[in-house]
Design a protein around this motif. Structure first.
Motif, PDB file in Angstrom:
ATOM      1  N   MET A   1       2.325 -16.494  25.192  1.00 35.86           N
ATOM      2  CA  MET A   1       2.200 -14.951  23.998  1.00 35.86           C
ATOM      3  C   MET A   1       2.689 -14.590  25.681  1.00 35.86           C
ATOM      4  SD  MET A   1       1.180 -16.510  21.390  1.00 35.86           S
ATOM      5  CE  MET A   1       0.703 -15.084  20.648  1.00 35.86           C
ATOM      6  N   ALA A   2       2.820 -14.357  26.428  1.00 35.10           N
ATOM      7  CA  ALA A   2       3.411 -13.462  27.552  1.00 35.10           C
ATOM      8  C   ALA A   2       4.725 -12.573  27.142  1.00 35.10           C
ATOM      9  CB  ALA A   2       3.665 -13.886  29.125  1.00 35.10           C
ATOM     10  N   PRO A   3       4.810 -11.033  27.420  1.00 37.39           N
ATOM     11  CA  PRO A   3       6.148 -10.557  26.898  1.00 37.39           C
ATOM     12  C   PRO A   3       7.591 -11.081  28.062  1.00 37.39           C
ATOM     13  CG  PRO A   3       4.370  -8.880  27.318  1.00 37.39           C
ATOM     14  CD  PRO A   3       3.866 -10.746  28.158  1.00 37.39           C
ATOM     15  N   GLN A   4       8.268 -11.531  27.418  1.00 35.21           N
ATOM     16  CA  GLN A   4       9.970 -12.113  27.897  1.00 35.21           C
ATOM     17  C   GLN A   4       9.922 -11.165  29.393  1.00 35.21           C
ATOM     18  OE1 GLN A   4      11.826 -14.089  26.938  1.00 35.21           O
ATOM     19  NE2 GLN A   4      10.589 -14.672  24.677  1.00 35.21           N
ATOM     20  N   PHE A   5       9.623  -9.725  29.221  1.00 37.13           N
ATOM     21  CA  PHE A   5      10.454  -8.985  30.407  1.00 37.13           C
ATOM     22  C   PHE A   5       8.872  -9.370  31.886  1.00 37.13           C
ATOM     23  CE2 PHE A   5       6.705  -5.614  30.659  1.00 37.13           C
ATOM     24  CZ  PHE A   5       6.056  -5.883  29.594  1.00 37.13           C
ATOM     25  N   TRP A   6       8.370  -9.979  31.297  1.00 37.70           N
ATOM     26  CA  TRP A   6       7.181 -10.079  32.561  1.00 37.70           C
ATOM     27  C   TRP A   6       8.304 -11.400  33.437  1.00 37.70           C
ATOM     28  CZ3 TRP A   6       1.623 -11.706  31.266  1.00 37.70           C
ATOM     29  CH2 TRP A   6       1.198 -10.127  31.063  1.00 37.70           C
ATOM     30  N   GLY A   7       9.072 -11.911  32.843  1.00 34.81           N
ATOM     31  CA  GLY A   7      10.345 -12.942  33.176  1.00 34.81           C
ATOM     32  C   GLY A   7       9.531 -13.599  34.425  1.00 34.81           C
ATOM     33  N   ILE A   8       8.855 -15.125  32.942  1.00 34.47           N
ATOM     34  CA  ILE A   8       7.730 -16.003  34.031  1.00 34.47           C
ATOM     35  C   ILE A   8       8.260 -17.101  33.218  1.00 34.47           C
ATOM     36  CG2 ILE A   8       6.072 -14.902  34.395  1.00 34.47           C
ATOM     37  CD1 ILE A   8       4.565 -16.208  31.388  1.00 34.47           C
ATOM     38  N   THR A   9       8.087 -18.499  33.591  1.00 29.10           N
ATOM     39  CA  THR A   9       8.753 -19.649  32.530  1.00 29.10           C
ATOM     40  C   THR A   9       7.813 -20.119  31.944  1.00 29.10           C
ATOM     41  OG1 THR A   9       7.740 -20.625  34.578  1.00 29.10           O
ATOM     42  CG2 THR A   9      10.542 -20.729  34.817  1.00 29.10           C
ATOM     43  N   ARG A  10       8.276 -20.483  30.641  1.00 26.86           N
ATOM     44  CA  ARG A  10       8.038 -20.955  29.535  1.00 26.86           C
ATOM     45  C   ARG A  10       7.028 -22.398  29.562  1.00 26.86           C
ATOM     46  NH1 ARG A  10       6.609 -16.572  26.770  1.00 26.86           N
ATOM     47  NH2 ARG A  10       8.043 -14.364  27.773  1.00 26.86           N
ATOM     48  N   LYS A  11       7.572 -23.389  30.330  1.00 28.88           N
ATOM     49  CA  LYS A  11       7.251 -24.534  30.788  1.00 28.88           C
ATOM     50  C   LYS A  11       7.039 -24.740  32.113  1.00 28.88           C
ATOM     51  CE  LYS A  11      10.452 -26.593  27.588  1.00 28.88           C
ATOM     52  NZ  LYS A  11      11.773 -27.177  27.366  1.00 28.88           N
ATOM     53  N   ASP A  12       5.289 -23.901  32.311  1.00 27.00           N
ATOM     54  CA  ASP A  12       4.540 -24.099  33.030  1.00 27.00           C
ATOM     55  C   ASP A  12       3.395 -24.809  33.127  1.00 27.00           C
ATOM     56  OD1 ASP A  12       4.181 -24.337  36.506  1.00 27.00           O
ATOM     57  OD2 ASP A  12       5.482 -22.668  35.963  1.00 27.00           O
ATOM     58  N   LYS A  13       2.250 -23.802  34.039  1.00 30.18           N
ATOM     59  CA  LYS A  13       0.591 -24.369  33.722  1.00 30.18           C
ATOM     60  C   LYS A  13       0.502 -22.981  32.388  1.00 30.18           C
ATOM     61  CE  LYS A  13      -0.752 -24.590  38.076  1.00 30.18           C
ATOM     62  NZ  LYS A  13      -1.662 -24.462  38.872  1.00 30.18           N
ATOM     63  N   ARG A  14      -0.704 -23.364  31.102  1.00 31.57           N
ATOM     64  CA  ARG A  14      -1.050 -23.375  29.853  1.00 31.57           C
ATOM     65  C   ARG A  14      -0.787 -22.022  30.332  1.00 31.57           C
ATOM     66  NH1 ARG A  14      -5.480 -25.588  25.787  1.00 31.57           N
ATOM     67  NH2 ARG A  14      -4.672 -24.636  23.899  1.00 31.57           N
ATOM     68  N   PHE A  15      -1.457 -20.753  30.623  1.00 33.00           N
ATOM     69  CA  PHE A  15      -2.160 -19.895  31.026  1.00 33.00           C
ATOM     70  C   PHE A  15      -1.419 -18.815  32.568  1.00 33.00           C
ATOM     71  CE2 PHE A  15      -5.339 -22.142  28.759  1.00 33.00           C
ATOM     72  CZ  PHE A  15      -6.071 -21.412  27.393  1.00 33.00           C
TER      73      PHE A  15
END
Length: 239
Positions: free
Chosen positions: A14-28
């Motif tokens: 659910m994190a915004p795209q501009f945070w630049g985080i990977t999606r397939k990692d820890k759940r939170f």
């Protein structure tokens, strides 16, 4: 029991795209706590260090840096993992010579760009409200939550160049034809253009500006642009 302060974490998906985080990692992932900027337009300090700048590898290392008083935002040491970084914030890192400013860039709502260290005490803020106080003094509200009492000739939509952290107004950038502005949201986010005309709003429609972007001209609400200079940006914004 419901937490009064709200959740301190967010599902990664659910994190915004501009945070630049990977999606397939820890759940939170840590989230932004209420502060100067709107939650949906801010990056938590811990995510900024680990996923945006990538100068630490883990949340534990981010905690060590933040709790060790190694970060300044707008000239003030911030000690919360959840502190939200927003539009035009200036970030200094202890032991690192680079200074960053958060600006819309490359289609992203927020991206850190390196600036000259001589500009670390200056910040551009958009005026979002104007109120007359008892005694005839005027109070202006800025986009990052600041309120300043001033006698300066400033209107809603204009920008102020502030000396931070003192909050002293150094210069005013008027929203008027000829002024350069940057788009802060929407499909044209991050683009720099010149204001050609201003149209007053109505009861149902917002105030609009005609903005020249490269070889095309668009009409856009004044609320999603921020004046940054006359002819060219007055401070470094990555272009």
């Amino acid at each position: 029991m419901v937490s009064i302060a709200g959740s301190k974490k967010l599902k990664r998906q659910m994190a915004p795209q501009f945070w630049g985080i990977t999606r397939k990692d820890k759940r939170f992932v840590v989230t932004v706590k209420p502060g100067a900027h709107q939650k949906e337009f801010a990056i938590p300090l811990a995510v900024f260090l680990r996923d945006t700048l990538k100068i630490v590898k883990t949340l534990r290392e981010a905690k060590a840096s933040i709790y060790g008083n190694k970060l300044k935002v707008d000239g003030v040491v911030r000690k919360s993992l959840h502190h939200g970084l927003g539009l035009m914030d200036v970030i200094e890192l202890n032991g690192i010579k680079e200074v960053y400013r958060m600006v819309p860039h490359d289609g992203a709502i927020l991206k850190p760009v390196k600036i000259d260290s001589s500009e670390k005490s200056k910040k551009i803020c958009r005026v979002t409200s104007k109120t007359t106080l008892n005694g005839g003094k005027m109070q202006v509200g800025l986009h990052d939550g600041r309120s300043i009492i001033t006698d300066a000739d400033v209107s809603v939509g204009d920008s102020c160049v502030l000396e931070i952290p003192k909050q002293k107004i150094l210069e005013i950038i008027k929203m008027e034809p000829g002024t350069v502005a940057i788009v802060t949201r929407g499909v044209n986010v991050g683009q720099l253009g010149t204001i050609k005309a201003i149209k007053n709003g109505t009861f149902t429609l917002p105030k609009m500006v005609s903005l020249e972007l490269d070889k095309r001209q668009i009409e856009i609400p004044t609320g999603i642009i921020i004046p940054v200079g006359s002819g060219k940006p007055i401070l470094g914004i990555g272009r």
